[in-house]
Design an enzyme around this catalytic site. Structure first.
Site, PDB file in Angstrom:
ATOM      1  N   TRP A 140       4.142  30.889  80.613  1.00  0.00           N
ATOM      2  CA  TRP A 140       3.852  31.940  81.606  1.00  0.00           C
ATOM      3  C   TRP A 140       2.531  32.630  81.300  1.00  0.00           C
ATOM      4  CZ3 TRP A 140       6.439  30.079  85.145  1.00  0.00           C
ATOM      5  CH2 TRP A 140       7.742  29.631  84.967  1.00  0.00           C
ATOM      6  N   ASP A 197       3.206  41.200  80.517  1.00  0.00           N
ATOM      7  CA  ASP A 197       4.311  40.653  81.300  1.00  0.00           C
ATOM      8  C   ASP A 197       5.573  40.836  80.457  1.00  0.00           C
ATOM      9  OD1 ASP A 197       6.266  39.040  82.466  1.00  0.00           O
ATOM     10  OD2 ASP A 197       5.041  37.210  82.477  1.00  0.00           O
ATOM     11  N   LYS A 220      15.525  38.756  85.629  1.00  0.00           N
ATOM     12  CA  LYS A 220      16.078  38.374  84.345  1.00  0.00           C
ATOM     13  C   LYS A 220      17.017  39.462  83.835  1.00  0.00           C
ATOM     14  CE  LYS A 220      12.305  35.457  84.253  1.00  0.00           C
ATOM     15  NZ  LYS A 220      12.986  34.176  84.268  1.00  0.00           N
TER      16      LYS A 220
HETATM   17  C1  LIG Z   1       8.003  35.940  81.105  1.00  0.00           C
HETATM   18  C2  LIG Z   1       7.949  35.349  82.481  1.00  0.00           C
HETATM   19  N1  LIG Z   1       6.868  35.538  83.254  1.00  0.00           N
HETATM   20  C3  LIG Z   1       6.778  35.005  84.481  1.00  0.00           C
HETATM   21  C4  LIG Z   1       7.784  34.259  85.038  1.00  0.00           C
HETATM   22  C5  LIG Z   1       7.627  33.733  86.414  1.00  0.00           C
HETATM   23  O1  LIG Z   1       8.336  34.580  87.295  1.00  0.00           O
HETATM   24  P1  LIG Z   1       8.381  34.380  88.855  1.00  0.00           P
HETATM   25  O2  LIG Z   1       9.258  33.212  89.112  1.00  0.00           O
HETATM   26  O3  LIG Z   1       8.983  35.666  89.373  1.00  0.00           O
HETATM   27  O4  LIG Z   1       7.012  34.186  89.358  1.00  0.00           O
HETATM   28  C6  LIG Z   1       8.946  34.067  84.254  1.00  0.00           C
HETATM   29  C7  LIG Z   1      10.118  33.333  84.699  1.00  0.00           C
HETATM   30  O5  LIG Z   1      10.334  32.673  85.562  1.00  0.00           O
HETATM   31  C8  LIG Z   1       9.015  34.613  82.970  1.00  0.00           C
HETATM   32  O6  LIG Z   1      10.092  34.413  82.205  1.00  0.00           O
HETATM   33 MG   LIG Z   2       7.475  31.453  78.042  1.00  0.00          MG
END
Ligand SMILES: Cc1ncc(COP(=O)(O)O)c(C=O)c1O
Ligand SMILES: [Mg+2]
Ligand SMILES: Cc1ncc(COP(=O)(O)O)c(C=O)c1O
Ligand SMILES: [Mg+2]
Ligand SMILES: [Mg+2]
Ligand SMILES: [Mg+2]
Lengths: 360, 360
Positions: free
Chosen positions: B101, B171, B195
């Protein structure tokens, strides 16, 4: 109190049986031992919900095979940017401005290229649809944009504009699934679901496949590129899963009602009750020219701000809620979407008659 | 079956009493005669839901007055673009890449300026957090970016990086509200709610007021400008109303549990049960170096793909579901967010012991 008659313009009334089903499934969706809210978007159970929703929507609208259905976040406002960012290859687009939402879309497009206002009904508070049979469509326009049903003003395009061969893009947020439409006449159709389809937090975009390209304006975020979502079947990232589930239930409910042909008849019947009353009433009148009246949003006034306010208050006390009109039109607005039962409209008209007698 | 123990990494388990309340209120929210899904986002009833949610979140995190809380659509992925578009005034930003991510965010930022990868743990499948006490932070960096808890790899920053005076952006999607945090150390904190907080379809961004400006990169869509949403109190357009409502319920639930200090203790207790077992087990082992282990996401393996697959299958049959690890790590991953009861972890460990005995 019990359930009210909710005339909100959006978020808006949903079918009661859909809400009941959702409540029943809240802790355990079909033996999975969990709520749909708790489900991985990559799970088999959720994929089925998504696939079913898409298949039912395709069936309801007879969507041709060369169109993709995308379930996106950001609401209609995000489409105001995504459309030029993805489609303005020559940086020119023509906008027909029939209300506040078309105007917002037109203003947003100006960030990305030359957006031309080729027609408008702003001169008369957007109370009509301009003649669009022979507009000065730009030679190099990448598309012609309309807001097909104007939620605030209660107008609807009864015939589509003559785009002179250019792509037609339509915001159908407030008439989505209220009647059949010929998808093949459009390049892109999109609607925020929170009016006629489901809870807020999602927009459904139906886009012709050849318009889904990597050739977007420089700086277009990955998330605002249609191709990102089309390639991933709306699962590039976590979508609004629960909203997809609720919309899916509404699609099944619509099929049970007989599909969009049946909904059109039902919606025409409902709207006629209200418009006929308005036309005959000496106290109330509709604000839209008869030929452009929406089946979904019915604005009306008494002519007196004081009476309007009293009407709204007394109506609410009787369980007819959210009848206040948008501040730019004033007066009242009854949004009578798919899920508003005919009894709601009949009883509202009864109440209006009584109010008229008491206030003549 | 009854409710399962759901170890999904997200969307993920929610508190059962929150789901029960939502089910009960589905057709009539507190005497309004309608579902929250049917409520105008401009209504008094909804404004209260929004205000309460914000106030409770502020209380839980002790958010200083000079930070705004925004409820946005588009998920974490949309923040990957919004952050550079809004903050990259000098078009330079430093990224610490500790997982997929963070990497995605780093890649997206490259569209908008010079994004520097100043540290990474990719050399060992992101199984640790690099030493961030003396990194080559760029002189002209607009911010330093981290993913504080790495959902896929199960690592967590136990100390924040030394940003050498630069703005920290984090994040926190997968550790949001799992323990207290000192908001004043960050410029921007954001988390997808799906989450640890609520259903999918929303991200909460906490941003220091001086960072909310009109001076964004050219071409930034109105919807991707923080100022748009900050000025409108998250009601610039229709938000994900039902998600705000559900998150609000979770905030109240967290307060009832004793707030984030209590949650931290509970989460440490839960995680210790699992990590202690993994460390003592001769069959299973955790994949993360002990000092960087996440309290929320616990990846582990047996070392044999065949045994991993058998374990996942047999666990699911016993009601321990979604234990499959991410394909980039393999093996298993147990996500044990706030709403996972300690019994869930205890019973999982019991089952693991039994499995170990049967498969030595
Ligand atoms: C730490 C983290 N950041 C970003 C994301 C991406 O999130 P999204 O699906 O809401 O774009 C996730 C999980 O899917 C995540 O666990
Ligand atoms: Mg990760
Ligand atoms: C026709 C139409 N377009 C766009 C919008 C804006 O939608 P959103 O709030 O999802 O951005 C609305 C209503 O709010 C609408 O009625
Ligand atoms: Mg309008
Ligand atoms: Mg009249
Ligand atoms: Mg071990």
């Amino acid at each position: 109190m019990g359930r009210v008659y909710n005339f909100s313009a959006g978020p808006a009334v949903l079918p009661e049986e859909v809400l009941k089903e959702a409540a029943e499934e809240m802790l355990d969706y079909k033996g999975t031992g969990m709520s749909v809210m708790e489900m991985s978007h990559r799970s088999k159970a959720f994929q089925e919900i998504l696939d079913d929703a898409q298949a039912d929507l395709r069936e309801l609208l007879h969507i041709p095979d060369n169109y993709k259905v995308l379930f996106l976040q950001g609401g209609a406002h995000q489409q105001f940017a995504m459309i030029p960012m993805n489609l303005m290859k020559h940086k020119v687009a023509d906008y027909i401005v029939t209300g506040q939402w078309a105007k917002r879309a037109y203003q947003e497009a100006q960030k990305y290229g030359k957006a031309n206002k080729i027609a408008s009904s702003e001169d008369k508070t957007f109370s009509y649809i301009p003649d669009c049979s022979d507009l000065p469509v730009s030679d190099d326009a990448d598309y012609v944009y309309i807001c097909e049903n104007n939620t605030i003003y209660g107008t609807k395009f009864k015939t589509l504009p003559n785009t002179k061969g250019k792509l037609l893009v339509a915001d159908v947020s407030s008439c989505f699934l209220s009647e059949p439409m010929d998808v093949s006449k459009y390049g892109v159709i999109y609607g925020g679901v929170q009016k006629n389809v489901g809870p807020a937090g999602m927009v459904i975009t139906i886009i012709r496949e050849d318009l889904i390209t990597e050739d977007v304006l420089p700086g277009t975020p990955t998330m605002l590129t249609y191709k990102t979502h089309a390639d991933a079947g709306s699962l590039y990232n976590t979508p609004n899963c629960y909203c997809i589930y609720m919309c899916g239930k509404v699609f099944k409910w619509l099929k049970k009602q007989g599909g969009l042909e049946a909904m059109k008849q039902y919606n025409e019947k409902k709207a006629k009750i209200l418009y006929d009353f308005l036309d005959g009433s000496s106290l109330f009148r509709g604000t839209v020219v008869p030929e452009d009246r929406s089946l979904m949003n019915v604005p009306f006034v008494t002519g007196s701000d004081e009476l309007d306010a009293r009407f709204i208050k007394e109506a609410a006390a009787q369980g007819f809620v959210n009848l206040k009109g948008h501040r730019s039109v004033g007066g009242m607005r009854a949004s009578i979407y798919n899920a508003m039962p005919i009894e709601g409209v009949e009883k509202l008209v009864e109440f209006m008659k009584k109010f008229e007698e008491e206030n003549r």
